[in-house]
Design an enzyme around this catalytic site. Structure first.
Site, PDB file in Angstrom:
ATOM      1  N   HIS A  34       0.839  -1.205   0.000  1.00 53.53           N
ATOM      2  CA  HIS A  34       0.000   0.000   0.000  1.00 53.53           C
ATOM      3  C   HIS A  34       0.877   1.260   0.000  1.00 53.53           C
ATOM      4  O   HIS A  34       0.580   2.238  -0.685  1.00 53.53           O
ATOM      5  CB  HIS A  34      -0.891   0.036   1.250  1.00 53.53           C
ATOM      6  CG  HIS A  34      -1.884  -1.073   1.335  1.00 53.53           C
ATOM      7  ND1 HIS A  34      -1.797  -2.090   2.247  1.00 53.53           N
ATOM      8  CD2 HIS A  34      -3.015  -1.321   0.607  1.00 53.53           C
ATOM      9  CE1 HIS A  34      -2.817  -2.911   2.107  1.00 53.53           C
ATOM     10  NE2 HIS A  34      -3.570  -2.477   1.117  1.00 53.53           N
ATOM     11  N   LYS A  91      -1.117  -7.255  -7.396  1.00 52.54           N
ATOM     12  CA  LYS A  91      -1.366  -8.567  -6.778  1.00 52.54           C
ATOM     13  C   LYS A  91      -2.788  -9.004  -7.129  1.00 52.54           C
ATOM     14  O   LYS A  91      -3.038 -10.144  -7.458  1.00 52.54           O
ATOM     15  CB  LYS A  91      -1.172  -8.534  -5.269  1.00 52.54           C
ATOM     16  CG  LYS A  91      -1.378  -9.926  -4.660  1.00 52.54           C
ATOM     17  CD  LYS A  91      -1.179  -9.930  -3.177  1.00 52.54           C
ATOM     18  CE  LYS A  91      -2.270  -9.208  -2.460  1.00 52.54           C
ATOM     19  NZ  LYS A  91      -3.598  -9.883  -2.534  1.00 52.54           N
TER      20      LYS A  91
END
Ligand code: PAF
Length: 286
Positions: free
Chosen positions: A37, A151
């Site tokens: 993140h 991802k």
């Protein structure tokens, strides 16, 4: 760093930024932040004058019996990380703000072409849940650019398609997977693994990398490679859902002549559902 829960307050802040001619980036998250993140946040800083991170655990993207109730909620430590990384605004809306009509009967957004394949086949309604909440966040924040991690590669394509089909003026930036030193893709769900499972979990990346290398070296027996990868994972104690070689651009099965591919997998290990993917570039035929 400002923390805002109320969408009206969010609009007030955004209005001031826009009046000052500032470009806004959005990084949507469900919290429990890791370095993956933070890599999105760092890139957002480079692409815009102001960055908003949203934290909202979106109930409608979880199926029955999935981990919504136990999804880690770590708002305090997330705030500390975001503030230390120079974030301008953390938007953490309440459930009622995003679903004023309730979560059962609200309007949904779907991207039919990508909804039912790969992860969508095993998690019915998941991508519609993602597309719906991302649409709402885009309407509330009206970002110039939004960033997502690769991802969740299928999710990135769902969102690109959503923005294209609904004519939303938002640039979607996909960022490479951030991995642990042993290769495991960073994910909030890695926290569900016990010590032994955590050691084993690296196998998924090893299997995908080995399969990608075989294909790049000229073995185009995709079905055989997928089956062998599934069997290797199963032998090691995973419960694989799929391993699949797809076209990078749209996740369709590869056609002769396609050069940009991706191998993707989802597999359960203990109570964690792990996903990962590796790009494949086939050499030009002479
Ligand atoms: O990737 C996630 O964390 C979520 O699917 C997203 C994009 C924040 C939507 O809830």
């Amino acid at each position: 760093m400002l923390t805002v829960r109320d969408p009206q307050k969010l609009r007030d802040v955004l209005r001031d930024w826009r009046r000052a001619g500032q470009r806004v980036a959005l990084v949507p998250t469900m919290g429990n932040l890791h370095d993956g993140h933070l890599s999105l946040l760092e890139r957002a800083h480079a692409l815009a004058d102001r960055t908003v991170v949203s934290i909202f655990v979106n109930p409608i993207q979880f199926g029955k019996g999935e981990d919504y109730a136990r999804y880690p909620s770590t708002l305090e430590s997330d705030s500390v990380k975001l503030s230390a990384n120079g974030l301008d605004l953390l938007f953490a809306p309440n459930l009622d703000d995003l679903y004023p009509g309730g979560t059962d009967r609200d309007t949904r957004v779907t991207v039919p072409i990508l909804d039912h394949i790969l992860c969508g086949a095993f998690r019915p309604g998941h991508f519609s849940g993602v597309a719906t909440v991302v649409t709402k966040l885009f309407i509330m924040v009206q970002p110039d650019v939004a960033l997502f991690g690769e991802k969740d590669y299928q999710q990135v394509l769902v969102i690109k398609r959503l923005v294209h089909d609904l004519c939303m003026p938002v640039e979607i930036v996909a960022m490479p997977i951030v991995r642990e030193p042993d290769g495991l893709a960073m994910s909030s769900r890695n926290a569900y693994l016990n010590a032994e499972e955590r050691r084993k979990a690296t196998l998924i990346y090893k299997v995908l990398s080995a399969a990608a290398a075989m294909i790049e070296n000229g073995d185009l027996n995709y079905q055989g490679i997928e089956a062998e990868a599934m069997a290797t994972l199963a032998r090691a104690g995973f419960r694989p859902e799929y391993v699949s070689v797809r076209r990078n651009a749209d996740l369709a099965p590869p056609e002769p002549g396609d050069r940009e591919l991706r191998i993707l997998a989802a597999a359960w290990l203990g109570s964690a559902r792990l996903i990962d993917n590796v790009p494949i570039r086939l050499k030009q035929m002479r």
